[in-house]
Design a protein around this motif. Sequence first.
Motif, PDB file in Angstrom:
ATOM      1  N   GLY A  44       0.771  -1.241   0.000  1.00 20.24           N
ATOM      2  CA  GLY A  44       0.000   0.000   0.000  1.00 20.24           C
ATOM      3  C   GLY A  44       0.798   1.286   0.000  1.00 20.24           C
ATOM      4  N   ASN A  45       2.067   1.199  -0.311  1.00 16.93           N
ATOM      5  CA  ASN A  45       2.885   2.413  -0.280  1.00 16.93           C
ATOM      6  C   ASN A  45       3.227   2.988  -1.649  1.00 16.93           C
ATOM      7  OD1 ASN A  45       3.336   2.764   2.580  1.00 16.93           O
ATOM      8  ND2 ASN A  45       4.499   0.861   2.485  1.00 16.93           N
ATOM      9  N   GLY A  47       1.879   2.373  -5.036  1.00 13.18           N
ATOM     10  CA  GLY A  47       0.905   2.710  -6.074  1.00 13.18           C
ATOM     11  C   GLY A  47       1.065   1.957  -7.388  1.00 13.18           C
ATOM     12  N   SER A  50      -2.122   0.284  -8.680  1.00 15.32           N
ATOM     13  CA  SER A  50      -3.327   1.118  -8.721  1.00 15.32           C
ATOM     14  C   SER A  50      -4.337   0.632  -9.759  1.00 15.32           C
ATOM     15  CB  SER A  50      -2.955   2.574  -9.057  1.00 15.32           C
ATOM     16  OG  SER A  50      -2.188   3.137  -8.030  1.00 15.32           O
ATOM     17  N   VAL A  57      -9.364   5.639  -7.557  1.00 18.41           N
ATOM     18  CA  VAL A  57      -8.102   4.906  -7.591  1.00 18.41           C
ATOM     19  C   VAL A  57      -7.802   4.302  -6.215  1.00 18.41           C
ATOM     20  CG1 VAL A  57      -6.718   6.997  -7.160  1.00 18.41           C
ATOM     21  CG2 VAL A  57      -5.672   5.005  -8.269  1.00 18.41           C
ATOM     22  N   VAL A  58      -7.470   3.010  -6.206  1.00 19.33           N
ATOM     23  CA  VAL A  58      -7.112   2.320  -4.958  1.00 19.33           C
ATOM     24  C   VAL A  58      -5.862   1.475  -5.198  1.00 19.33           C
ATOM     25  CG1 VAL A  58      -9.504   2.193  -4.157  1.00 19.33           C
ATOM     26  CG2 VAL A  58      -8.542   0.271  -5.425  1.00 19.33           C
ATOM     27  N   ASN A  59      -5.193   1.145  -4.101  1.00 20.91           N
ATOM     28  CA  ASN A  59      -4.075   0.209  -4.170  1.00 20.91           C
ATOM     29  C   ASN A  59      -4.653  -1.209  -4.106  1.00 20.91           C
ATOM     30  OD1 ASN A  59      -1.806   1.972  -4.216  1.00 20.91           O
ATOM     31  ND2 ASN A  59      -2.099   2.381  -2.031  1.00 20.91           N
ATOM     32  N   ALA A 110      -3.848   6.084 -12.107  1.00 16.23           N
ATOM     33  CA  ALA A 110      -4.065   7.180 -11.156  1.00 16.23           C
ATOM     34  C   ALA A 110      -4.288   8.497 -11.904  1.00 16.23           C
ATOM     35  CB  ALA A 110      -2.883   7.296 -10.205  1.00 16.23           C
ATOM     36  N   ALA A 128      -0.391  16.492  -6.438  1.00 15.62           N
ATOM     37  CA  ALA A 128      -1.086  16.009  -5.229  1.00 15.62           C
ATOM     38  C   ALA A 128      -1.796  14.677  -5.516  1.00 15.62           C
ATOM     39  CB  ALA A 128      -2.085  17.064  -4.753  1.00 15.62           C
ATOM     40  N   TRP A 129      -2.447  14.579  -6.667  1.00 12.19           N
ATOM     41  CA  TRP A 129      -3.203  13.367  -6.987  1.00 12.19           C
ATOM     42  C   TRP A 129      -2.288  12.182  -7.250  1.00 12.19           C
ATOM     43  CZ3 TRP A 129      -8.491  11.905  -8.127  1.00 12.19           C
ATOM     44  CH2 TRP A 129      -9.422  12.840  -7.678  1.00 12.19           C
ATOM     45  N   ALA A 131       0.634  11.707  -5.737  1.00  8.87           N
ATOM     46  CA  ALA A 131       1.596  11.558  -4.635  1.00  8.87           C
ATOM     47  C   ALA A 131       1.647  10.127  -4.111  1.00  8.87           C
ATOM     48  CB  ALA A 131       1.244  12.520  -3.501  1.00  8.87           C
ATOM     49  N   GLY A 132       0.617   9.342  -4.382  1.00  5.97           N
ATOM     50  CA  GLY A 132       0.606   7.958  -3.910  1.00  5.97           C
ATOM     51  C   GLY A 132       1.291   6.993  -4.860  1.00  5.97           C
ATOM     52  N   ASN A 133       1.861   7.509  -5.929  1.00  4.18           N
ATOM     53  CA  ASN A 133       2.568   6.659  -6.893  1.00  4.18           C
ATOM     54  C   ASN A 133       4.052   7.013  -6.883  1.00  4.18           C
ATOM     55  OD1 ASN A 133      -0.352   7.073  -7.960  1.00  4.18           O
ATOM     56  ND2 ASN A 133       0.376   5.194  -8.926  1.00  4.18           N
TER      57      ASN A 133
ATOM     58  N   HIS B  34      -7.027  -0.434   5.628  1.00  2.00           N
ATOM     59  CA  HIS B  34      -5.764   0.163   5.210  1.00  2.00           C
ATOM     60  C   HIS B  34      -4.726   0.268   6.323  1.00  2.00           C
ATOM     61  CE1 HIS B  34      -6.993   0.266   1.256  1.00  2.00           C
ATOM     62  NE2 HIS B  34      -6.410   1.365   0.857  1.00  2.00           N
ATOM     63  N   PRO B  38      -2.056  -4.023   5.690  1.00  2.00           N
ATOM     64  CA  PRO B  38      -0.590  -3.909   5.774  1.00  2.00           C
ATOM     65  C   PRO B  38      -0.009  -4.603   7.010  1.00  2.00           C
ATOM     66  CG  PRO B  38      -1.517  -1.836   5.058  1.00  2.00           C
ATOM     67  CD  PRO B  38      -2.681  -2.722   5.433  1.00  2.00           C
ATOM     68  N   ASP B 103      -2.484   9.374   0.903  1.00  2.00           N
ATOM     69  CA  ASP B 103      -2.473   9.782  -0.501  1.00  2.00           C
ATOM     70  C   ASP B 103      -3.829   9.435  -1.110  1.00  2.00           C
ATOM     71  OD1 ASP B 103      -2.387   6.974  -1.083  1.00  2.00           O
ATOM     72  OD2 ASP B 103      -0.225   7.015  -0.832  1.00  2.00           O
ATOM     73  N   ALA B 104      -3.991   9.710  -2.402  1.00  2.00           N
ATOM     74  CA  ALA B 104      -5.301   9.525  -3.034  1.00  2.00           C
ATOM     75  C   ALA B 104      -5.801   8.097  -2.860  1.00  2.00           C
ATOM     76  CB  ALA B 104      -5.220   9.880  -4.521  1.00  2.00           C
ATOM     77  N   GLN B 105      -4.912   7.132  -3.047  1.00  6.80           N
ATOM     78  CA  GLN B 105      -5.322   5.729  -2.945  1.00  6.80           C
ATOM     79  C   GLN B 105      -5.824   5.407  -1.540  1.00  6.80           C
ATOM     80  OE1 GLN B 105      -2.761   6.864  -4.667  1.00  6.80           O
ATOM     81  NE2 GLN B 105      -2.229   5.594  -6.412  1.00  6.80           N
ATOM     82  N   ARG B 107      -6.961   7.583   0.725  1.00  5.72           N
ATOM     83  CA  ARG B 107      -8.193   8.339   1.031  1.00  5.72           C
ATOM     84  C   ARG B 107      -9.419   7.685   0.400  1.00  5.72           C
ATOM     85  NH1 ARG B 107      -4.602  12.608   0.369  1.00  5.72           N
ATOM     86  NH2 ARG B 107      -5.213  13.042  -1.775  1.00  5.72           N
ATOM     87  N   ASN B 108      -9.237   7.021  -0.715  1.00  2.00           N
ATOM     88  CA  ASN B 108     -10.372   6.420  -1.408  1.00  2.00           C
ATOM     89  C   ASN B 108     -10.880   5.147  -0.751  1.00  2.00           C
ATOM     90  OD1 ASN B 108     -10.704   8.286  -3.427  1.00  2.00           O
ATOM     91  ND2 ASN B 108      -9.247   7.319  -4.806  1.00  2.00           N
ATOM     92  N   PHE B 109     -10.111   4.540   0.108  1.00  2.00           N
ATOM     93  CA  PHE B 109     -10.558   3.268   0.685  1.00  2.00           C
ATOM     94  C   PHE B 109     -10.463   3.231   2.204  1.00  2.00           C
ATOM     95  CE2 PHE B 109     -11.333  -1.345   0.542  1.00  2.00           C
ATOM     96  CZ  PHE B 109     -12.284  -1.374  -0.472  1.00  2.00           C
TER      97      PHE B 109
END
Lengths: 158, 287
Positions: A44-45, A47, A50, A57-59, A110, A128-129, A131-133, B34, B38, B103-105, B107-109
């Motif tokens: 989950g770190n 991306g 994704s 978008v989710v991991n 993403a 910002a969008w 940032a998780g990748n 989440h 992990p 991050d976006a991922q 926050r979405n879940f």
Amino acid sequence: MKSHLTFELNGEATETFCEPRQSLLEVLRDELKLTGSKEGCNNGNCGACSVLLDGRVVNSCIVFGLEAQGRKVTTIEGLAEGGTLHPLQQKFLEHAALQCGICTPGFLVAAKALLDVHPHPTEAQARAWLAGNLCRCTGYDKIIRAVLDAAPSASGGK
Amino acid sequence: MLPAFEYRSPLSVEEALELLAKYREDVKVLAGGHSLIPAMKQGEVCPKVLLDLRRMAGLSAIDPFEDGGLRIGALVTHRDLEISELARGRSPLLAEVASQVGDAQVRNFGTLVGSVCQADPASDYPAALLALEAQVVVASPRGERSVPVEGFIQGAFETALEPDELVLAIDVPRSWARTAAYVRVRHVASGFALAGVAAQILVEDGRIASARIGVTGVAERAFRLAVIEEQLLGREPLPGAFAEMIRGVALGREILSDGAASAEYRSHLADVCTARALRKAISRIGV
């Protein structure tokens, strides 16, 4: 024991069997043989895995496969239409927005989520969008430029 | 692949409580997962039974109370809070914090309730939930009870939840919505708060009539700045006017110290974030 799983995958009704302990990423890669989504950190770190779940978008490595029951999943395999690349994919090529490529499917998915919500993002929004990748090759600049450049054609000139 | 576990997805609170009563410490509750997944992948937790809340009715809702408060169900994600008109209107402080989590991922879940139950001392939410005087709604075979977040979180990764209890929601009372702010300094890599301060103030007739300030990331559990809240009463809300009272706000507590930040640095950041949060809240008066 395997459970029955039905969901919409890249626009098509899909059914498979999976174990409750399998992540959505494992279901996609191991059961459905869609290996475009990558396993990076598997925690989950990063991306790399994704996917879009009901458009968000989710991991997929930290979402269980069973959570997709009855929902819509879009993977990197669902971005191109027929033989035509999605504008994001085309611009990633033009801007050389990748080197080793492991992070690329995750970034593209993403970035699609970003453009679906903000068809004309600012650079700050894009950063910002995404940032998780994580990307260890490009330094992100080329990726951001490709995404911003893809926005007009991805939104159909709107 | 993870070690095998028994997967249960109850349809009702009653069914979920029966499973909790039966399996107790052997069961883990899954909302967004989440934190949990992990931890399972790291081998830190290895539940025999996984209780998935996904199919239970009503837990995905953000419901308004008539008096202006909100009930936020256990399956409401950070993103839901960030974009909900209801949440943004009634509790912009909470929506502001939600928009900054992970991050976006994530926050979405990931979910608000899951985050609170995880009780990570570096989580952003507790600062705001303390300032908002939020309550955790807990169900058990003995009925339902409401626990203030301040008492619910008992330490790092420790809560007041009993093994046979289930958190259904978090209630946020009616607040002085427009004069609140959250300011933090985040760890560059993890994104977690090294220090985060949420402040909300009520101004009447040009004077501060009430203040609530919550601090997270600094100690094992989030805390209120009761002394400063008191000192602010009756003062004029001028930006930057309170520097003299914001010195060592975290002193007297067991301050976290680790590779990310020393205790001394965290203590300094607590002061900095407190000053900035107050200034930002005050800047929103009349906006």
